[in-house]
Design an enzyme around this catalytic site. Structure first.
Site, PDB file in Angstrom:
ATOM      1  N   CYS A  81      71.137 110.946 -93.076  1.00 24.15           N
ATOM      2  CA  CYS A  81      71.928 109.847 -93.635  1.00 24.15           C
ATOM      3  C   CYS A  81      71.663 109.737 -95.133  1.00 24.15           C
ATOM      4  O   CYS A  81      70.566 110.042 -95.598  1.00 24.15           O
ATOM      5  CB  CYS A  81      71.570 108.516 -92.972  1.00 24.15           C
ATOM      6  N   GLN A 274      85.210 115.825 -81.434  1.00 27.08           N
ATOM      7  CA  GLN A 274      84.825 114.860 -82.462  1.00 27.08           C
ATOM      8  C   GLN A 274      83.592 114.072 -82.024  1.00 27.08           C
ATOM      9  O   GLN A 274      83.481 113.655 -80.875  1.00 27.08           O
ATOM     10  CB  GLN A 274      85.974 113.897 -82.747  1.00 27.08           C
ATOM     11  N   GLU A 324      93.930 128.272 -81.643  1.00 30.32           N
ATOM     12  CA  GLU A 324      92.491 128.201 -81.897  1.00 30.32           C
ATOM     13  C   GLU A 324      91.898 129.596 -81.738  1.00 30.32           C
ATOM     14  O   GLU A 324      92.264 130.334 -80.823  1.00 30.32           O
ATOM     15  CB  GLU A 324      91.825 127.230 -80.914  1.00 30.32           C
ATOM     16  N   ASP A 372      94.259 120.851 -88.578  1.00 34.08           N
ATOM     17  CA  ASP A 372      92.921 120.253 -88.647  1.00 34.08           C
ATOM     18  C   ASP A 372      91.913 121.374 -88.875  1.00 34.08           C
ATOM     19  O   ASP A 372      91.180 121.773 -87.961  1.00 34.08           O
ATOM     20  CB  ASP A 372      92.629 119.500 -87.340  1.00 34.08           C
ATOM     21  N   CYS A 399      88.156 117.212 -93.026  1.00 29.96           N
ATOM     22  CA  CYS A 399      86.794 116.682 -93.087  1.00 29.96           C
ATOM     23  C   CYS A 399      86.168 116.944 -94.449  1.00 29.96           C
ATOM     24  O   CYS A 399      84.986 116.633 -94.659  1.00 29.96           O
ATOM     25  CB  CYS A 399      85.927 117.276 -91.976  1.00 29.96           C
TER      26      CYS A 399
END
Length: 534
Positions: A81, A274, A324, A372, A399
């Protein structure tokens, strides 16, 4: 230029992409962890470079109203974090501005990024833990790497992981100490399906045989009965890749099942899924909103993973094709289709660039593309193929804001316009942010809008059976789809129903007219048959 260990006093003006504060002394930037914009501090120079330096806060002289005490006991040591010292408002401002900066600076787009969709309770959200293990001389370390190092910061619990993952981790850690085994372990991978409670444990080891594994599995089950499967993943590589190619299912079926908005999903050890199920629902709802489907569209879902977005789209689309490159993900996606009894989705195992290029060759045009990609964004071949397919809409899920901005620049230079940019906080307490972008195809400059009242034109005998408005009304009432008079005229002409020679001609020799899409052509043809005109 500063010198190492020198002390300076400065005020944080802004942030780097990874949440470090930027303090400038006579224009010389110093990057400082854990400082908030507007705070004044005494800063010690830790590393000096020719054009910038790194520093640490030695003493806070003026404290921001947005500073809070981090809940994590090892915050600042563990690299997991970076933003726990900021309150929710400051974190969301940082993430919105992070996206805004690259959109303005790299993509050169004059558009304001929407406020971030944040998470009400921004802890215990991770459904997957990848935990490095170090067993030496009876001591066991399980935790996360110290930032910019391979040293493990030993932890008892991670506040952003689910409580189930923390609970299972402590059981395994205790057993490794008791049985004095695990010297060949490299990582633990623990997945937790929030909706069903099912859990998966993957022991990532240099050797297949793990002593006392049966006892450890039994111990986990006594503490957490919903342990669904246990896998040993064999990884003898010498690099930082976590999962090896070979794995052995030692308990259960090798997968767990989760549920999102009524849809069920198989999740295997290598499935991309996710990591924040609460925010995932918000993310996918945004994708659906931007796709704005009517039930008649063919949708192409590039980088589809286990098919989560594809299945969300299927309920509002005519046909969804998911692409994919990872075979295991496609296998999961096919199982997910069967699990949910959905018949308007198909999946193809291919890299996005090759499949998109093949569609261009076949002149197969999707109405909407959802993309994505991984952190590196779309490659050049994929972008070119998407542009050549000319979908009316592109929904880009990213992302990484920087690669997103790079790709948006290419798309906007080749016929697309950004309508909206929506960040979603999938990763609270960290500097990461997910972003959804709505793009629409611009009308070419050579197009000329033509307004024609077709009902005033001379009619052939066959045309007297239905007016243009009656055809429009039939299609709208049956399919909730609007068609233009121009499209109807084009289809009628194709079927030999003659119009006036100049019914759709413009005064410009260079002008072009939009051609009727195949889906709408089929609907118009159906209406013509209904009115017995063909």
């Amino acid at each position: 230029m500063m010198n190492k260990n020198e002390f300076v006093i400065g005020t944080c003006e802004n942030y780097t992409h990874d949440g470090q504060g930027v303090v400038k002394i006579d224009g010389y930037p110093i990057f400082v962890k854990g400082i908030i914009r507007g705070e004044k501090a005494k800063i010690q120079i830790m590393k000096d470079k020719k054009t910038y330096a790194y520093g640490r806060v030695a003493e806070l002289l003026e404290v921001s109203a947005h500073r809070i005490k981090p809940k994590c006991l090892v915050y600042g040591k563990c690299g997991g974090c970076q933003l726990q010292h900021m309150d929710r408002e400051a974190q969301q401002d940082f993430k919105r501005e992070k996206v805004q900066d690259v959109v303005t600076r790299i993509a050169k787009l004059p558009i304001r990024v929407n406020p971030v969709l944040d998470m009400e309770v921004p802890f215990a959200y991770r459904n997957k833990g990848q935990i490095p293990v170090d067993v030496k001389h009876g001591s066991v370390k399980t935790g996360f790497y110290r930032i910019h190092s391979n040293d493990i910061v030993d932890i008892e619990q991670c506040l952003i992981q689910s409580e189930v993952i923390n609970e299972i981790l402590q059981v395994i850690k205790k057993d490794l100490k008791v049985y004095k085994n695990g010297k060949d372990l490299r990582h633990l991978l623990i997945k937790h399906a929030f909706s069903t409670g099912e859990a998966m444990v993957v022991f990532i080891s240099r050797n297949r045989d793990i002593p006392h594994l049966d006892e450890m599995i039994a111990h986990i089950q006594t503490v957490y009965p919903k342990l669904k499967t246990v896998i040993v993943n064999l990884n003898q590589r010498t690099d930082n890749v976590i999962l090896g190619n070979c794995e052995y299912i030692v308990y259960g079926d090798g997968y767990i099942v989760d549920e999102l908005q009524g849809l069920k999903f198989y999740i295997s050890s290598k499935s991309f899924y996710q990591i924040n199920p609460v925010q995932t629902v918000k993310l996918y709802q945004q994708v659906l909103a931007y796709a704005d489907l009517t039930g008649q569209e063919k949708v192409l879902d590039l980088y589809c993973g286990v098919g989560t977005i594809s299945l969300f789209l299927a309920g509002q689309a005519k046909l969804v094709t998911g692409i994919e490159i990872v075979p295991e993900a496609i296998a999961d996606a096919l199982r997910n289709v069967a699990l949910n009894n959905i018949d308007n989705v198909n999946f193809v195992c291919s890299d996005a660039a090759s499949y998109a290029k093949e569609l261009v060759k076949k002149q197969q045009q999707p109405d909407v593309i959802v993309v994505d990609p991984p952190r590196k964004g779309c490659d050049e071949i994929t972008l070119k193929a998407m542009i050549k397919m000319e979908p009316q809409k592109i929904v880009y899920v990213s992302c990484d804001p920087a690669t997103l901005a790079r790709d948006l620049k290419v798309l906007c230079e080749n016929g697309y316009e950004v309508q909206a940019i929506q960040p979603v906080d999938m990763f609270p307490q960290t500097y990461h942010v997910e972003t959804v972008v709505s793009l629409v195809r611009k009308n070419p400059d050579a197009y000329v809008d033509v307004t024609i009242d077709m009902d005033e034109l001379d009619l052939t005998a066959s045309e007297t059976k239905a007016t243009y408005q009656e055809i429009k009304d039939y299609i709208f009432e049956k399919y909730n789809v609007k068609v233009s008079s121009l499209y109807i005229a084009q289809v009628k002409q194709k079927y030999g129903i003659i119009e006036r020679e100049n019914y759709n001609k413009t005064k410009s020799d260079d002008s072009k007219q939009p051609k009727c899409p195949v889906d709408k052509e089929n609907l118009i043809a159906e209406a013509l048959r209904y009115f017995k005109m063909i």
